[in-house]
Design a protein around this motif. Structure first.
Motif: not given
Length: 530
Positions: A25-33, A42-56
């Motif tokens: 649940e570490a949002s900042e790790a998802y954001f920087f990744l 890798q736009a799809d992976r980036a979007l996935e991680y940004f979405a996870r950070a924003a959801a958290l």
């Protein structure tokens, strides 16, 4: 983060991945990744991680804005819109988010929602020309002409003393076929302010739609002679007149009459004079007439480089070197940064054999060369400088100029030929000279001058049989060979053992210059002498 700050991105990426393994649940790790995946394209992976950070952490505006941008980059405008709407609901003081929402709804062609955003902006700032015009235009796209008109009517009513808004309202009425009401408003505006250019322009459109060309022409003249009209307004109107005139057959007499009348006014506009010259050029009028128009431009705007350069080119075609020199002298006062004027002035002096002034022009021209300068012109600058410096016996400077020339244009054959020949005269860098000269005969295989240079370089290298092949070609392609070419031919044939033919060429060369003592000695000794 320490590894990231040190630039050790591989280590930072691995550590961030381990962070998620330890604490999903570490949002900042998802954001920087997500940022790293963006850099890795890798736009799809980036979007996935940004979405996870924003959801958290949905309250984190940085995460939400980054997610919205990631959606936009993938053309996912609906998803981006939802994110920005959430952001705005969190902080309704951010008007920049409304601007973003407006653009997103336009991108989706959701005009109702776009209008809704404009109304939200109006709740903050009140009605404005920009929002009303935008809303009216969107209503028109939706074929809701009544609301398009009503929007501009409300703006005009809110600011009844602003004639500009009343004019815009009239124009909207006109565009929506409510012509009589539009005409009445325009006449009222012009009654209040007879020189209102905007109202005059819209009224002209009204008359054209009515087929009343006489009234339209009268309004056209009023706009063009209106002292309150800006230069841009007049140029715009003239361009319209020219376009309409061309559609009707292109009678230049009417257009030129307008130009004359405008330029006869007190304090005539230089832009109008420029447009007149361009129009005359377009209509392929006599060159003297165009030149007179260009002179008028310079009378009104002495710093107009384009007009002066046009006149310089005319003088160049006429080989009027005195005129070129004077035009360029003036240009160097008004447009000292324009390289072309130094070039033409230098070439004009060069054609007059005034080498000192020619060299001065070229050397000063070098100071205004930039990375955006035209390579062909810069190359010729240095090439002629090299020739001038060589004539003055400043050979090292000449060779440096030739090197600069070839840096700008490696295939400048005139420079390649002269550089190669002058090197051969000093028996310097003969391999380089041979390669340069060979490029010239490949480019122009029938150029007698280039063939002679190549033959002479081969001769200096001791390759006499090859030299004879190329000197023969030079003679075949030259109906009146020069003294130097004939002497070269004699020297080459002498070294090939054909003294009889050598004597023939030497005697022909001597007829050109009976005072050539070295040539007299060669003929007398019947052998080649350095």
């Amino acid at each position: 983060m320490l590894q990231r700050q040190k630039g050790n991105h591989d280590a930072a990426f691995d550590l961030l991945t381990r962070c998620i393994e330890l604490r999903p649940e570490a949002s900042e790790a998802y954001f920087f990744l997500g940022q790293y995946f963006t850099e890795m394209q890798q736009a799809d992976r980036a979007l996935e991680y940004f979405a996870r950070a924003a959801a958290l952490e949905p309250a984190n505006t940085t995460y939400m804005e980054t997610l919205a941008q990631a959606h936009i980059q993938k053309d996912q405008y609906a998803e981006a819109t939802a994110v920005v709407e959430r952001l705005y609901n969190q902080n309704k003081g951010r008007q920049d988010l409304l601007e973003t929402l407006y653009r997103l709804y336009l991108q989706q062609e959701d005009y109702e929602q776009a209008i809704g955003v404009l109304e939200r902006i109006e709740q903050i700032d009140g009605k404005s020309e920009r929002t009303s015009l935008s809303k009216s235009g969107l209503y028109a796209k939706m074929n809701d002409h009544q609301r398009a008109v009503d929007e501009m009517r409300q703006l005009a009513e809110q600011y009844p003393n602003d004639l500009n808004y009343r004019t815009i309202y009239a124009n909207t009425l006109l565009m929506n076929d409510e012509e009589d009401e539009a005409r009445d408003i325009l006449r009222q505006v012009l009654a209040d302010e007879p020189d209102n250019v905007g109202a005059q322009r819209v009224l002209r459109v009204y008359f054209l739609r009515q087929g009343d060309t006489a009234s339209a022409d009268s309004i056209t003249r009023a706009i063009l002679l209106n002292p309150k009209a800006q230069s841009d307004d007049k140029v715009y109107q003239l361009r319209q007149v020219i376009a309409e005139n061309e559609q009707q057959g292109g009678d230049s007499t009417e257009v030129l009459a307008l130009f004359r009348e405008m330029l006869a006014q007190p304090q005539p506009d230089a832009d109008i004079a420029v447009l007149q010259a361009a129009y005359m050029d377009l209509k392929k009028m006599p060159r003297d007439s165009i030149a007179a128009a260009l002179e008028h431009v310079l009378l009104l705007a002495p710093d107009n480089a384009s007009a002066r350069l046009h006149l310089v080119q005319y003088a160049w075609e006429d080989e009027d070197d005195k005129r070129i020199i004077e035009l360029c002298r003036q240009a160097r006062q008004y447009n000292p940064e324009e390289m072309a004027f130094y070039y033409y002035q230098g070439m004009a002096y060069y054609r007059q054999d005034d080498h000192d002034n020619a060299l001065e022009a070229f050397q000063n021209g070098i100071n205004v060369i930039t990375d955006e300068s035209h390579p062909d012109i810069v190359s010729d600058f240095y090439a002629v400088m090299g020739d001038l410096l060589h004539q003055k016996g400043r050979e090292q400077e000449a060779f440096a100029a030739y090197d600069s020339c070839l840096q700008w244009k490696p295939d400048n054959v005139g420079c390649l030929n002269n550089y190669a020949y002058y090197l051969s005269l000093r028996a310097m860098r003969l391999d380089d000279a041979e390669q340069m000269s060979y490029k010239t005969i490949k480019a122009e295989p029938q150029n007698a001058t280039y063939l002679d240079t190549y033959a002479w370089i081969l001769f200096v290298q001791g390759r006499y049989a090859e030299a004879r092949i190329y000197i023969d070609q030079a003679l075949q392609n030259d109906s009146l060979p020069s003294h130097d070419v004939l002497e070269h031919a004699g020297d080459i044939y002498a070294q090939c053992g054909d003294i009889a033919q050598a004597l023939t060429y030497w005697q022909q060369a001597l007829a050109d210059d009976p005072t050539d003592r070295l040539l007299i000695r060669k003929i007398k000794k019947k052998k080649y002498i350095k």
